[in-house]
Scaffold this motif. Structure first.
Motif, mmCIF file in Angstrom:
data_model
loop_
_atom_site.group_PDB
_atom_site.id
_atom_site.type_symbol
_atom_site.label_atom_id
_atom_site.label_comp_id
_atom_site.label_asym_id
_atom_site.label_seq_id
_atom_site.Cartn_x
_atom_site.Cartn_y
_atom_site.Cartn_z
ATOM 1 N N MET A 118 0.976 -1.319 -0.048
ATOM 2 C CA MET A 118 0.047 0.081 0.018
ATOM 3 C C MET A 118 0.887 1.311 -0.255
ATOM 4 O O MET A 118 0.299 2.405 -0.187
ATOM 5 N N SER A 544 -19.199 6.644 2.306
ATOM 6 C CA SER A 544 -18.800 7.351 1.632
ATOM 7 C C SER A 544 -19.972 7.792 0.928
ATOM 8 O O SER A 544 -20.995 7.236 0.855
ATOM 9 N N VAL A 546 -21.565 11.484 -0.756
ATOM 10 C CA VAL A 546 -21.214 12.136 -1.842
ATOM 11 C C VAL A 546 -22.517 13.832 -1.728
ATOM 12 O O VAL A 546 -23.704 13.227 -1.395
ATOM 13 N N ALA B 25 -17.361 15.140 -8.111
ATOM 14 C CA ALA B 25 -18.813 14.306 -7.485
ATOM 15 C C ALA B 25 -19.561 15.218 -7.952
ATOM 16 O O ALA B 25 -20.832 15.011 -8.573
ATOM 17 N N TYR B 37 -19.592 7.109 -6.520
ATOM 18 C CA TYR B 37 -17.990 7.620 -5.717
ATOM 19 C C TYR B 37 -17.901 6.388 -5.222
ATOM 20 O O TYR B 37 -18.102 5.742 -4.529
ATOM 21 N N THR B 38 -16.201 5.968 -4.804
ATOM 22 C CA THR B 38 -15.698 4.901 -4.705
ATOM 23 C C THR B 38 -15.030 4.913 -3.349
ATOM 24 O O THR B 38 -15.641 3.917 -2.830
ATOM 25 N N GLY B 39 -15.580 6.305 -2.669
ATOM 26 C CA GLY B 39 -14.696 6.295 -1.135
ATOM 27 C C GLY B 39 -12.840 6.176 -1.199
ATOM 28 O O GLY B 39 -12.392 6.539 -2.394
ATOM 29 N N LEU B 40 -12.123 5.810 -0.558
ATOM 30 C CA LEU B 40 -11.268 6.393 -0.350
ATOM 31 C C LEU B 40 -10.547 4.904 0.030
ATOM 32 O O LEU B 40 -10.663 3.812 0.066
ATOM 33 N N ARG B 41 -9.113 5.740 -0.709
ATOM 34 C CA ARG B 41 -7.882 4.696 -0.239
ATOM 35 C C ARG B 41 -7.787 2.941 -1.512
ATOM 36 O O ARG B 41 -8.647 1.315 -1.275
#
Lengths: 546, 131
Positions: A118, A544, A546, B25, B37-41
């Motif tokens: 990573m 997540s 938006v 977005a 939106y995929t989100g993080l990392r």
């Protein structure tokens, strides 16, 4: 203070007005055409101001403020290898900087070693790469930790990296009682804004509480927790949201420490804060003044603190990274100067000024020197340090301070009603408030209601490129080689035993700090220690939106 | 009625600074597009798989950490391996000029640097996706 009567100003209808944009602060708070005594009918100078150094500390936490002692000039810095960053630190100290502030790279902040998959492409890019005690020894080589205060922005793996720092002090023969500095160990704002979290909120809060407890007992001059609004603001919040969410985070930490059995006056004097210094000059000064006032009241009346030092909100400020522009980068020196001036007029205890090239990259030595000189000019040439809270009593500033305080208290009440900051985070409340504010601001910029010089107004076609610090990919190679050497030469039996003991402690209720220290002393790596904790605590994934 | 453009907004790498990704977005959604939106990392593999499953025409990558030279070429390779060369890739973030030029040579449709307006980005996406 008595508010003198003003002669009523002449009718202003005939006066010229700018109509191209509404008059609001950068956070969208409307500004009246003029401020006078009629805007301050609810203002009681004894209750709302007091004297500098006196409750509620609106005017500052010290009676003489900068006449007694200037703020600490503390430039956040770190890049590439520990060897390279060590040289930068030696340079900054020679230039008159009075404290260090370590910036770590993303793998370190996320608890991955430099050789982890990573970490690919990220090693040493946003800060210095630290994977083991060996790296930390290199970072502070030749820097006497008993004399130089060290701030570390580290958050999720704070207890591990702090243990490395404490172990370096042991090796230097420095008594922990003489160590001073600050750990940016505020995990709540990670879920809210900066999003560099590893574990879920509750075990993370336990780790933070472990450091507060350990620090209270073992490192009496070190601040184990800096409660940070900076990142909340950078994520696009308003000034009021920055203030309110940060103070409510502070309340959460105090509650956890009390739950642990600590007495409020044992640990509260060592809590400190970290705020943004953004563009809107008066709004920012009002924010710092309101922060001190609310915190003093909260500590005294909500938590029953008796020690005066528990009531005093001490803060570090950093000028707003998000306000810097790639376009016409020399303008950033001017922005930073105004922002730094607001922090000083707001009574900060330490200050970082951003460098002109930071919209592009980590700063070059040349740029960081100008940024430090900016603080020195404010401190020694501008004259603003001669009188505490020089704007105190300004109709405009006092109105803004009262309104900022009231709006922040409104948010704090709403979060109390949700059951505290963790339930609020789980409901995405602060995250959504910030996302809405940041989108509104961006739309105001697009409509040119908010002007950004050089970006949506006053653009120029002929820009000279500036020198930018480049960090190559050799850092990852260099750090990975060192790690391979370390893993081959250390006592791996001792490493395994210490990690096993840490896991058992994490599963129970013991303070994890002594176990983390043992693992660090055995040269277990940051990644190995965080993996041990991941096995017990799990990893956090946000929903997540938006 | 026109079928809305489908866009995947992704945040690769370790960086958590998602202010820009979220604003983009929202702006694309407000412009009538369907935004995931995929989100993080997200790793390049995760991003390309999401693009395939969601059947998007555009991938927007937001990178502020300096890791773009490691991440973006990998995304382009994976798209090629999966016969998804028709998916347009746009990159936003702190990307130096010389890196932006190199990324475009590798097939990136556009690189939006700091100061780019939402309008420019929305217009570019509309113009680049065949109706």
């Amino acid at each position: 203070m008595k508010v003198p009567a003003l002669t009523k100003p002449p009718s202003r209808s005939a006066a010229p007005k700018r109509t191209e944009r509404p008059f609001t602060t950068i956070s969208g708070v409307p500004i009246e055409p003029l401020y006078g005594p009629e805007q301050l009918t609810d203002f009681d100078p004894d209750r709302d101001l007091g004297a500098p150094g006196q409750f509620p500390y609106t005017r500052g936490i010290h009676e003489t403020m900068y006449r007694g002692k200037l703020w600490t000039m503390r430039q956040f810095s770190g890049f590439a290898t520990p060897e390279e960053t060590n040289l930068r630190y030696q340079y900054l100290l020679q230039q008159g900087q009075t404290g260090l502030s370590v910036a770590f790279d993303l793998p370190t902040l996320m608890g991955y070693d430099a050789d982890h998959a990573m970490s690919e492409g990220e090693v040493g890019k946003c800060g210095v790469a630290i994977s083991s005690l060996e790296d930390m020894e290199t970072l502070f080589c030749g820097i006497p930790l008993g004399d130089v205060s060290v701030s570390m922005t580290i958050n999720s793996p704070a207890s591990v990296v702090w243990a490395m720092y404490l172990a370096v002090a042991e090796k230097q023969g420095v008594d922990w009682n003489s160590l001073s500095g600050t750990l940016q160990n505020d995990i709540l704002k990670e879920y809210i804004a900066q999003k560099e979290y590893i574990f879920p909120p509750r075990p993370s809060m336990r780790l933070v509480t472990d450091t507060i407890e350990f620090g209270t007992r073992r490192t009496p001059k070190f601040n184990p927790l800096s409660i940070s609004g900076y990142h909340i603001r950078e994520a696009g919040s308003t000034a009021v949201q920055e203030l309110a969410f940060t103070l409510r985070d502070g309340i959460e930490y105090v509650e956890w420490a009390l739950e642990r059995g600590l007495n409020v006056d044992e640990f509260a004097p060592r809590l400190s804060f970290f705020f943004n210094a953004h563009n809107d000059f008066f709004e920012e000064i009002a924010k710092y003044r309101a922060a001190r006032k609310i915190w003093a009241d909260t500590m005294r009346n909500r938590f029953g603190a008796k020690n005066e030092r528990s009531l005093k909100l001490r803060f570090h400020a950093q000028t707003a990274g998000c306000s810097l522009t790639c376009q016409q980068p020399y303008n950033n020196i001017v922005r930073t100067t105004l922002q730094a001036m607001a922090a000083v007029l707001g009574g900060c205890q330490s200050l970082h000024t951003n460098s002109l090239d930071e919209a592009y990259a980590l700063p070059s030595e040349h740029a960081v020197t100008i940024a430090l000189r900016t603080q020195q000019v404010i401190a020694h040439e501008s004259g603003v340090t001669a009188a505490p809270d020089p704007f105190g009593g300004s109709y405009f500033l006092e109105r803004l301070t009262l309104d900022t305080e009231a709006a922040a208290r409104g948010y704090i009440c709403r979060i109390d009603e949700m059951g505290g900051m963790i339930p609020a985070i789980e409901k995405n409340f602060p995250q959504r408030e910030i996302a809405n504010a940041s989108y509104e601001y961006q739309r105001a910029v697009e409509r040119k209601e908010k002007v950004i010089v050089g970006v949506n107004a006053f653009q120029s076609d002929h820009e000279q490129p500036i020198e930018i610090l480049q960090i190559g990919d050799r850092t990852q190679l260099h750090q990975s080689k060192k790690l391979a050497g370390l893993r081959a030469t250390r006592d791996n039996g001792r490493v395994r035993a210490s990690l096993g003991a840490l896991k058992r402690a994490a599963e129970g209720t013991d303070n994890t700090m002594p176990f983390i220290l043992d693992a660090v002393r055995a040269y277990a790596t940051l990644g190995e220690i965080c993996d041990a904790l991941r096995e017990v605590f799990g990893s956090y994934q946000e929903t997540s939106l938006v | 009625m026109r079928v809305p453009i489908r866009v995947l907004v992704a945040k690769p790498g370790l960086d958590g600074h998602d202010r820009g990704a979220k604003i983009i977005a929202r702006a694309l959604r407000d412009a009538g597009m369907e935004v995931i939106y995929t989100g993080l990392r997200q790793t390049p593999e995760m991003i390309v798989n999401a693009a395939l499953q969601e059947d998007v025409q555009v991938i927007g990558l937001s990178i502020l950490s300096g890791a773009h030279n490691a991440i973006v070429p990998r995304v382009m390779e994976l798209l090629h391996e999966k016969d998804m060369d028709d998916v347009k890739v746009i990159v936003g973030g702190i990307i130096p000029d010389e890196d932006a030029a190199a990324l475009k040579k590798k097939g990136v449709a556009a690189v939006f640097q700091p100061g780019a307006s939402l309008e420019q980005i929305v217009d570019f996406v509309r113009a680049t996706v065949p109706a």
